[in-house]
Write a protein that holds these residues in place. Structure first.
Motif, PDB file in Angstrom:
ATOM      1  N   CYS A   7      22.019  82.763  22.247  1.00 21.64           N
ATOM      2  CA  CYS A   7      21.838  83.676  21.130  1.00 21.64           C
ATOM      3  C   CYS A   7      22.803  83.302  20.001  1.00 21.64           C
ATOM      4  CB  CYS A   7      22.081  85.114  21.569  1.00 21.64           C
ATOM      5  SG  CYS A   7      21.756  86.328  20.272  1.00 21.64           S
ATOM      6  N   ALA A   8      22.291  83.271  18.786  1.00 26.79           N
ATOM      7  CA  ALA A   8      23.109  82.929  17.622  1.00 26.79           C
ATOM      8  C   ALA A   8      23.558  84.165  16.848  1.00 26.79           C
ATOM      9  CB  ALA A   8      22.334  81.984  16.697  1.00 26.79           C
ATOM     10  N   VAL A  49      30.012  77.316  19.970  1.00 29.40           N
ATOM     11  CA  VAL A  49      28.707  77.194  19.316  1.00 29.40           C
ATOM     12  C   VAL A  49      28.656  76.034  18.328  1.00 29.40           C
ATOM     13  CG1 VAL A  49      28.198  79.632  19.590  1.00 29.40           C
ATOM     14  CG2 VAL A  49      29.383  78.860  17.517  1.00 29.40           C
ATOM     15  N   GLY A  50      29.757  75.305  18.156  1.00 29.57           N
ATOM     16  CA  GLY A  50      29.760  74.175  17.234  1.00 29.57           C
ATOM     17  C   GLY A  50      29.998  74.604  15.798  1.00 29.57           C
ATOM     18  N   GLY A  69      33.492  82.586  18.258  1.00 33.15           N
ATOM     19  CA  GLY A  69      32.701  81.827  19.211  1.00 33.15           C
ATOM     20  C   GLY A  69      32.876  80.323  19.090  1.00 33.15           C
ATOM     21  N   ARG A  70      33.972  79.875  18.486  1.00 33.31           N
ATOM     22  CA  ARG A  70      34.197  78.440  18.285  1.00 33.31           C
ATOM     23  C   ARG A  70      35.562  78.033  18.826  1.00 33.31           C
ATOM     24  NH1 ARG A  70      31.520  79.896  13.417  1.00 33.31           N
ATOM     25  NH2 ARG A  70      29.597  78.682  13.112  1.00 33.31           N
ATOM     26  N   LEU A 261      29.985  88.503  19.724  1.00 33.56           N
ATOM     27  CA  LEU A 261      30.555  88.315  21.054  1.00 33.56           C
ATOM     28  C   LEU A 261      29.581  87.678  22.031  1.00 33.56           C
ATOM     29  CD1 LEU A 261      32.361  91.764  21.519  1.00 33.56           C
ATOM     30  CD2 LEU A 261      33.426  89.567  20.943  1.00 33.56           C
ATOM     31  N   ILE A 262      28.300  87.593  21.685  1.00 30.20           N
ATOM     32  CA  ILE A 262      27.329  87.060  22.644  1.00 30.20           C
ATOM     33  C   ILE A 262      26.916  85.630  22.320  1.00 30.20           C
ATOM     34  CG2 ILE A 262      26.478  89.391  23.083  1.00 30.20           C
ATOM     35  CD1 ILE A 262      23.971  88.763  21.596  1.00 30.20           C
ATOM     36  N   THR A 263      27.385  85.107  21.184  1.00 29.93           N
ATOM     37  CA  THR A 263      27.077  83.718  20.870  1.00 29.93           C
ATOM     38  C   THR A 263      27.748  82.792  21.881  1.00 29.93           C
ATOM     39  OG1 THR A 263      28.969  83.576  19.352  1.00 29.93           O
ATOM     40  CG2 THR A 263      26.847  84.209  18.407  1.00 29.93           C
ATOM     41  N   GLY A 264      27.055  81.737  22.272  1.00 28.77           N
ATOM     42  CA  GLY A 264      27.611  80.772  23.208  1.00 28.77           C
ATOM     43  C   GLY A 264      27.401  81.105  24.666  1.00 28.77           C
ATOM     44  N   TRP A 265      26.805  82.261  24.952  1.00 30.11           N
ATOM     45  CA  TRP A 265      26.490  82.644  26.328  1.00 30.11           C
ATOM     46  C   TRP A 265      25.038  82.306  26.656  1.00 30.11           C
ATOM     47  CZ3 TRP A 265      29.638  84.494  30.108  1.00 30.11           C
ATOM     48  CH2 TRP A 265      30.865  85.054  29.742  1.00 30.11           C
ATOM     49  N   ASP A 266      24.783  81.914  27.902  1.00 32.40           N
ATOM     50  CA  ASP A 266      23.414  81.907  28.402  1.00 32.40           C
ATOM     51  C   ASP A 266      23.078  83.345  28.781  1.00 32.40           C
ATOM     52  OD1 ASP A 266      22.735  79.273  28.129  1.00 32.40           O
ATOM     53  OD2 ASP A 266      23.372  78.691  30.129  1.00 32.40           O
TER      54      ASP A 266
END
Length: 320
Positions: A7-8, A49-50, A69-70, A261-266
């Motif tokens: 999720c972005a 997340v880059g 998230g970085r 807070l949810i970026t970078g999670w599967d």
């Protein structure tokens, strides 16, 4: 690292919020609707997340409480190319200066590219706003500095403070009055530090309470502090402002989920009675993608991640 959908976070390209999704360079969006169920389970570890649309070369693991998230290197690269870094003095685009109100006493000044319209104001969760002026980037930036120095107007307000007042906003007239009063004080600075190349725009107060769903939603009581492996967040979407989703959860009340807070999670779908087509990228529920990245309409609301009381500072630690 999983090959599922990540999720972005929330985007506001128009009048309704969307969830962005990415997977190995592919991107999707899911349009959100107030009253609909929303739920997921976090899996594994959270990864960077880059930066600037590129994947993190290190595949770094990042803390659950990080709203960026970085990793440190990707965060540096991302900011180096942002307008806020003041490295784009020769930018030929037109920018707008705005005044944004988030609650009593919480007014800030900011700038955004004119071609983006009011998207920046929706992304920040501005309850009320008005344009102040338009012109070249450096003139807009200079105006920010003048207002900060002369009128003590900040250019940043922490999201925690926005959330603390969002559930007890005054009436529409009072909301508009504070923006109008600040606009008048700012306009009086013309000829006294106001850049000549910045065109002043007329006062036009825009109220976004109904757009965010805050006029009908109960006041939030808690917010998600962080996700954890296996943690579940599921409820009924009742409002959204900026990156925040307001979810009504049985037995808890309205819980705010900061989607940064949810970026970078599967993310895996929680058990659901039905999964509407618009709730998740079609491929995220396919055999190829597995369960990763899925968000579903939930049969029962549930929250099993650490929460913090809004405005009170109290923390409910661990899963519960």
């Amino acid at each position: 690292m999983s090959g599922g959908w990540w999720c972005a976070g929330v985007r506001w390209p128009g009048q309704v919020p969307e969830l962005g999704w990415s997977r190995r360079g592919d991107r999707r969006v899911s349009v959100l609707a107030y009253g609909a169920g929303l739920g997921f389970r976090a899996l594994g570890e959270r990864h960077c997340v880059g930066a600037r649309g590129n994947v993190c070369p290190l595949g770094a693991v990042v803390p659950g409480r990080s709203t960026g998230g970085r990793c440190a290197e990707c965060a540096r690269l991302d900011r180096a190319h942002s307008v806020a870094a003041d490295t784009m003095a020769d930018d030929p685009r037109t920018y707008r200066v705005y005044l944004a109100w988030f609650g009593p006493g919480l007014v800030k000044v900011g700038i955004t590219g004119e071609e983006r319209g009011a998207a920046r104001l929706r992304e920040q969760g501005a309850v009320v706003f008005s344009w102040l002026g338009r012109g070249p980037l450096m003139a807009a930036r200079r105006t920010e500095e003048v207002l900060r120095a002369a009128l003590q107007v900040p250019d940043r307000i922490p999201y925690a403070r926005k959330r603390a007042v969002r559930g007890r906003l005054p009436g529409r007239e009072e909301r508009a009055a504070e923006v109008a009063e600040l606009y008048g004080r700012a306009a009086a600075l013309e000829g006294r530090g106001w850049p000549e190349s910045l065109e002043r725009l007329p006062l036009e107060v825009v109220d976004q309470v109904a757009l965010f769903g805050l006029d009908l939603a109960p006041a939030p009581v808690r917010s998600v502090r962080e996700l954890v492996d296996g943690g579940v967040v599921a409820g009924r979407l009742v409002a959204a402002a900026g990156p925040d989703l307001h979810l009504a959860v049985d037995g808890v009340g309205v819980v705010v989920l900061d989607t940064r807070l949810i970026t970078g999670w599967d993310l895996a779908a929680v058990p659901a009675e039905a999964v509407p087509a618009e709730a998740v990228p079609a491929e995220a529920m396919s055999a190829e993608a597995g369960s990763a990245g899925a968000v579903s309409a939930v049969a029962e609301s549930d929250v099993r991640v650490p929460l913090i009381d809004i405005g009170g500072g109290g923390v409910q630690g661990g899963l519960f």
